[in-house]
Design a protein around this motif. Structure first.
Motif, short mmCIF file in Angstrom:
data_model
loop_
_atom_site.label_atom_id
_atom_site.label_comp_id
_atom_site.label_asym_id
_atom_site.label_seq_id
_atom_site.Cartn_x
_atom_site.Cartn_y
_atom_site.Cartn_z
N ARG A 80 44.41 39.22 38.83
CA ARG A 80 45.25 40.18 39.54
C ARG A 80 44.99 40.08 41.03
O ARG A 80 43.92 39.68 41.47
CB ARG A 80 44.99 41.60 39.06
N GLN A 81 46.01 40.46 41.77
CA GLN A 81 45.90 40.45 43.23
C GLN A 81 46.58 41.68 43.78
O GLN A 81 47.79 41.87 43.61
CB GLN A 81 46.52 39.18 43.81
N ALA A 82 45.79 42.51 44.43
CA ALA A 82 46.30 43.69 45.10
C ALA A 82 46.59 43.33 46.56
O ALA A 82 46.06 42.34 47.07
CB ALA A 82 45.28 44.82 45.02
N PRO A 83 47.42 44.13 47.22
CA PRO A 83 47.73 43.86 48.63
C PRO A 83 46.47 43.72 49.47
O PRO A 83 45.51 44.50 49.29
CB PRO A 83 48.55 45.07 49.05
N VAL A 84 46.45 42.75 50.32
CA VAL A 84 45.36 42.42 51.24
C VAL A 84 44.03 42.17 50.55
O VAL A 84 42.96 42.24 51.18
CB VAL A 84 45.19 43.48 52.36
N LYS A 85 44.07 41.85 49.28
CA LYS A 85 42.85 41.51 48.55
C LYS A 85 42.99 40.12 47.94
O LYS A 85 44.09 39.62 47.74
CB LYS A 85 42.56 42.54 47.45
N GLN A 86 41.85 39.53 47.64
CA GLN A 86 41.87 38.22 47.01
C GLN A 86 42.19 38.35 45.52
O GLN A 86 41.94 39.39 44.91
CB GLN A 86 40.50 37.53 47.18
N ARG A 87 42.74 37.28 44.99
CA ARG A 87 43.01 37.26 43.55
C ARG A 87 41.67 37.28 42.82
O ARG A 87 40.73 36.56 43.18
CB ARG A 87 43.81 36.02 43.19
N GLU A 88 41.60 38.08 41.77
CA GLU A 88 40.35 38.20 41.02
C GLU A 88 40.60 38.08 39.53
O GLU A 88 41.67 38.44 39.03
CB GLU A 88 39.67 39.55 41.31
N LEU A 89 39.58 37.58 38.84
CA LEU A 89 39.66 37.47 37.39
C LEU A 89 39.56 38.84 36.76
O LEU A 89 38.70 39.64 37.11
CB LEU A 89 38.54 36.58 36.87
N VAL A 90 40.45 39.10 35.81
CA VAL A 90 40.39 40.34 35.03
C VAL A 90 39.73 40.07 33.68
O VAL A 90 38.80 40.75 33.29
CB VAL A 90 41.80 40.92 34.82
N ALA A 91 40.23 39.06 32.98
CA ALA A 91 39.69 38.72 31.67
C ALA A 91 40.11 37.31 31.32
O ALA A 91 41.13 36.82 31.80
CB ALA A 91 40.19 39.69 30.60
N ALA A 92 39.32 36.66 30.47
CA ALA A 92 39.62 35.30 30.04
C ALA A 92 39.22 35.13 28.59
O ALA A 92 38.35 35.86 28.08
CB ALA A 92 38.90 34.28 30.92
N ILE A 93 39.86 34.15 27.94
CA ILE A 93 39.59 33.88 26.54
C ILE A 93 39.69 32.38 26.31
O ILE A 93 40.59 31.71 26.84
CB ILE A 93 40.57 34.65 25.63
N THR A 94 38.75 31.83 25.54
CA THR A 94 38.76 30.40 25.28
C THR A 94 39.64 30.10 24.08
O THR A 94 39.84 30.95 23.20
CB THR A 94 37.35 29.88 25.02
N SER A 95 40.10 28.87 24.02
CA SER A 95 41.00 28.48 22.94
C SER A 95 40.28 28.26 21.63
O SER A 95 40.79 28.61 20.58
CB SER A 95 41.74 27.19 23.32
N GLY A 96 39.11 27.67 21.70
CA GLY A 96 38.41 27.33 20.47
C GLY A 96 37.80 28.53 19.78
O GLY A 96 38.32 29.04 18.80
#
Length: 119
Positions: free
Chosen positions: A37-53
């Motif tokens: 996610r990226q809010a105004p004037v902020k850097q893009r940040e990871l919220v959540a991730a999931i692996t395929s395997g």
């Protein structure tokens, strides 16, 4: 790989939203998918991730306990269930996929979906 997000919108604080990301193309080569996610004037940040395997997941501290990431491999679709939303969750949410193939590692992004949480 093409990624299309949906499910964003306007919600009041304390409410819930579910984001979806439909993947198409060379989905067999996807190793990890995630939400940023990226809010105004902020850097893009990871919220959540999931692996395929293994389906291993990881979450940003700011969303732990409030968000759940999941995948439906049969539908090539990833979801982010967001509960107890706060105004600080307001941002454009992007779907991300990382692939691994003979071409090496590549990253793909969706077009983004706006999430706005009102206080």
């Amino acid at each position: 790989v093409q990624l299309v997000e949906s499910g964003g919108g306007l919600v009041r604080a304390g409410g819930s939203l579910r984001l979806s990301c439909a993947a198409s193309g060379s989905t067999f080569s996807i190793t990890t998918m995630g939400w940023y996610r990226q809010a105004p004037v902020k850097q893009r940040e990871l919220v959540a991730a999931i692996t395929s395997g293994s389906g291993s997941t990881n979450y940003a501290d700011s969303v732990k306990g409030r968000c759940t990431i999941s995948r439906d491999n049969a539908k090539n679709t990833m979801y982010l269930q967001m509960n107890s939303l706060k105004p600080e969750d307001t941002a454009v949410y992007y779907c991300h996929a990382r692939t691994l193939g003979i071409w090496g590692i590549r990253d793909y992004w969706g077009q983004g979906t706006q999430v706005t949480v009102s206080s």
